[in-house]
Design a protein around this motif. Structure first.
Motif, short mmCIF file in Angstrom:
data_model
loop_
_atom_site.label_atom_id
_atom_site.label_comp_id
_atom_site.label_asym_id
_atom_site.label_seq_id
_atom_site.Cartn_x
_atom_site.Cartn_y
_atom_site.Cartn_z
N PHE A 53 0.73 4.54 5.79
CA PHE A 53 1.91 3.96 5.17
C PHE A 53 3.17 4.47 5.85
O PHE A 53 4.09 3.69 6.13
CB PHE A 53 1.95 4.24 3.67
N ALA A 54 3.22 5.74 6.14
CA ALA A 54 4.38 6.31 6.85
C ALA A 54 4.54 5.65 8.21
O ALA A 54 5.66 5.34 8.63
CB ALA A 54 4.22 7.82 6.99
N ILE A 94 4.30 -4.14 7.58
CA ILE A 94 3.63 -4.14 6.29
C ILE A 94 2.24 -3.52 6.50
O ILE A 94 1.54 -3.87 7.44
CB ILE A 94 3.47 -5.58 5.75
N LEU A 95 1.86 -2.61 5.62
CA LEU A 95 0.52 -2.03 5.68
C LEU A 95 -0.44 -2.94 4.93
O LEU A 95 -0.26 -3.19 3.74
CB LEU A 95 0.50 -0.63 5.06
N ILE A 96 -1.44 -3.43 5.63
CA ILE A 96 -2.47 -4.27 5.03
C ILE A 96 -3.63 -3.38 4.62
O ILE A 96 -4.17 -2.64 5.45
CB ILE A 96 -2.93 -5.35 6.01
N ILE A 97 -3.98 -3.43 3.35
CA ILE A 97 -5.06 -2.60 2.82
C ILE A 97 -6.16 -3.53 2.32
O ILE A 97 -5.99 -4.27 1.36
CB ILE A 97 -4.56 -1.71 1.67
N ASP A 98 -7.31 -3.48 3.00
CA ASP A 98 -8.45 -4.33 2.67
C ASP A 98 -9.42 -3.53 1.81
O ASP A 98 -10.03 -2.56 2.27
CB ASP A 98 -9.12 -4.80 3.97
N LEU A 99 -9.56 -3.95 0.56
CA LEU A 99 -10.45 -3.26 -0.37
C LEU A 99 -11.88 -3.82 -0.34
O LEU A 99 -12.78 -3.22 -0.94
CB LEU A 99 -9.91 -3.39 -1.80
N ASP A 100 -12.08 -4.95 0.31
CA ASP A 100 -13.39 -5.60 0.29
C ASP A 100 -14.44 -4.83 1.09
O ASP A 100 -14.12 -4.06 1.98
CB ASP A 100 -13.26 -7.03 0.84
N ASN A 125 6.09 -3.03 0.82
CA ASN A 125 5.61 -2.76 2.18
C ASN A 125 4.10 -2.65 2.29
O ASN A 125 3.59 -2.12 3.28
CB ASN A 125 6.29 -1.49 2.72
N ILE A 126 3.38 -3.15 1.27
CA ILE A 126 1.93 -3.22 1.38
C ILE A 126 1.47 -4.64 1.06
O ILE A 126 2.14 -5.38 0.34
CB ILE A 126 1.18 -2.22 0.46
N SER A 127 0.34 -4.98 1.61
CA SER A 127 -0.34 -6.22 1.28
C SER A 127 -1.79 -5.85 1.03
O SER A 127 -2.44 -5.25 1.88
CB SER A 127 -0.23 -7.21 2.44
N ILE A 128 -2.29 -6.19 -0.15
CA ILE A 128 -3.64 -5.79 -0.53
C ILE A 128 -4.56 -7.00 -0.48
O ILE A 128 -4.27 -8.05 -1.07
CB ILE A 128 -3.64 -5.18 -1.95
N ILE A 129 -5.66 -6.84 0.21
CA ILE A 129 -6.71 -7.85 0.26
C ILE A 129 -7.82 -7.40 -0.68
O ILE A 129 -8.34 -6.28 -0.56
CB ILE A 129 -7.28 -8.00 1.68
N SER A 130 -8.15 -8.26 -1.64
CA SER A 130 -9.21 -7.93 -2.59
C SER A 130 -9.88 -9.21 -3.06
O SER A 130 -9.74 -9.64 -4.20
CB SER A 130 -8.64 -7.15 -3.77
#
Length: 105
Positions: free
Chosen positions: A39-40, A48-54, A83-88
């Protein structure tokens, strides 16, 4: 350049509980080893930090709370959420749950 975290690929397919003392692959470990620094980096690079939870076997709510509440505490709630985008796709409700953890801080 895209900055992305896949929890399953970059951390574990079997995320654990809240703290390191609770066992392997905890939310605390994820935050300290991956999420905080990525994130930093995203902020520093104006990305944008993309965070994939799948792709995992699921998440304990304590894992998600620990990682994302701390992110909100350390960087600020609005800054994090913008500043995040979450994929779930596996469990879309986790996105709203994570938002609530960020805003608890």
């Amino acid at each position: 350049m895209e900055i992305r975290i896949s929890v399953a690929k970059d951390f574990s397919e079997t995320p654990g509980a809240r703290y390191k003392s609770d066992g392997s692959f905890s939310g605390q470990e994820f935050y300290e080893q991956i999420l905080n620094s990525k994130f930093a980096q995203a902020l520093a690079e104006n990305e944008i930090l993309i965070i994939d939870l799948d792709g995992t076997e699921g998440y304990a709510t304590s894992f998600l709370d620990e990682a994302f509440r701390r992110l909100g505490e350390d960087f600020g709630q609005e800054i994090v959420w913008k500043n995040i985008s979450i994929i779930s796709n596996d469990e879309p409700d986790w996105i709203d749950e994570i938002r609530s953890y960020i805003y608890q801080s």
